[in-house]
Design an enzyme around this catalytic site. Sequence first.
Site, PDB file in Angstrom:
ATOM      1  N   ARG A 179       0.831  -1.200   0.000  1.00 31.40           N
ATOM      2  CA  ARG A 179       0.000   0.000   0.000  1.00 31.40           C
ATOM      3  C   ARG A 179       0.869   1.255   0.000  1.00 31.40           C
ATOM      4  O   ARG A 179       0.542   2.245  -0.657  1.00 31.40           O
ATOM      5  CB  ARG A 179      -0.943   0.016   1.209  1.00 31.40           C
ATOM      6  CG  ARG A 179      -2.078  -0.987   1.121  1.00 31.40           C
ATOM      7  CD  ARG A 179      -3.065  -0.810   2.265  1.00 31.40           C
ATOM      8  NE  ARG A 179      -3.735   0.479   2.206  1.00 31.40           N
ATOM      9  CZ  ARG A 179      -4.348   1.049   3.245  1.00 31.40           C
ATOM     10  NH1 ARG A 179      -4.371   0.435   4.420  1.00 31.40           N
ATOM     11  NH2 ARG A 179      -4.939   2.213   3.102  1.00 31.40           N
ATOM     12  N   CYS A 238      -0.626   6.239   9.071  1.00 31.14           N
ATOM     13  CA  CYS A 238      -0.998   4.999   8.377  1.00 31.14           C
ATOM     14  C   CYS A 238      -2.074   5.376   7.378  1.00 31.14           C
ATOM     15  O   CYS A 238      -1.978   6.424   6.744  1.00 31.14           O
ATOM     16  CB  CYS A 238      -1.457   3.926   9.380  1.00 31.14           C
ATOM     17  SG  CYS A 238      -2.799   4.455  10.458  1.00 31.14           S
TER      18      CYS A 238
END
Length: 281
Positions: A179, A238
Amino acid sequence: MRSATLVSTEQLARRLGDPDWILFDCRFTLTRPEAGRQAYTAAHIPGARYAHLDADLSAPVLPASGRHPLPDPAILGEKLGRWGVRQDVQVVVYDDSFGSMAVRLWWLLRWLGHENVGLLDGGLHKWQREKRLLTADAPTIVPARFEARPNADRCADAAEVAAAICRGEAVLDARPEERFIGFVEPLDKVAGHIPGAMNRPFEDNLDLDGTLLGADALRAAYLEALGATPPQRSIHMCGSGVSACHNLLAMEIAGLSGARLYPGSWSEWITDPSRPTIKED
């Protein structure tokens, strides 16, 4: 009472039923928001309350916010009081995803001034492997008064993240590598990462059995990641300010206190097209 940042299954088993220890089940699946509550209803560690990431531990999503904005301190404080959290209790949080969801409540409690909170090391999986008690019974709760005292110094906003990167200070992103580089993006509209941020997947804090690495190993890893940045100058992020708390907990265990969370994280950063992003080939 001495605060425990990390609690073993053995310690918790000895404290079941102790009114000075309060337990929270924080199971949550991002793609199935009610799966955690359903699993809790079926079976949980005795005495555990259930805290829902969306409904309890986040504010409603706004156009310029990330996917999990910080909750209103007064609202969360009132809920914590209804859950029986007093200033003198030891809170223990757990989930079934190596702590990646439960750390949100760990961080929120510390943000609100309650330092006596720890993560169950190994989580529900370790508890179940050891064939310890589970129940479907609702906990008996004695309401208390919780005084929320939010500490703004534990947070960084997007402008502070940008400034930190310009200064060459460490901004650590806890998302999985695929990601971070933008190879896949199952949750957000833009793939990639903030230029200058460093990838530090929260899974790197874990041993092969799903428990946290020891303090010495974590300290060595984070000192290498931080480089010349003092711990208290580092910022963690995150996708939406949840799993990044795992890295903050790991640094706390390592004796590297004072790092900040960017609560909005990637999902907030990308709401402003003027903010730079990068996707690796």
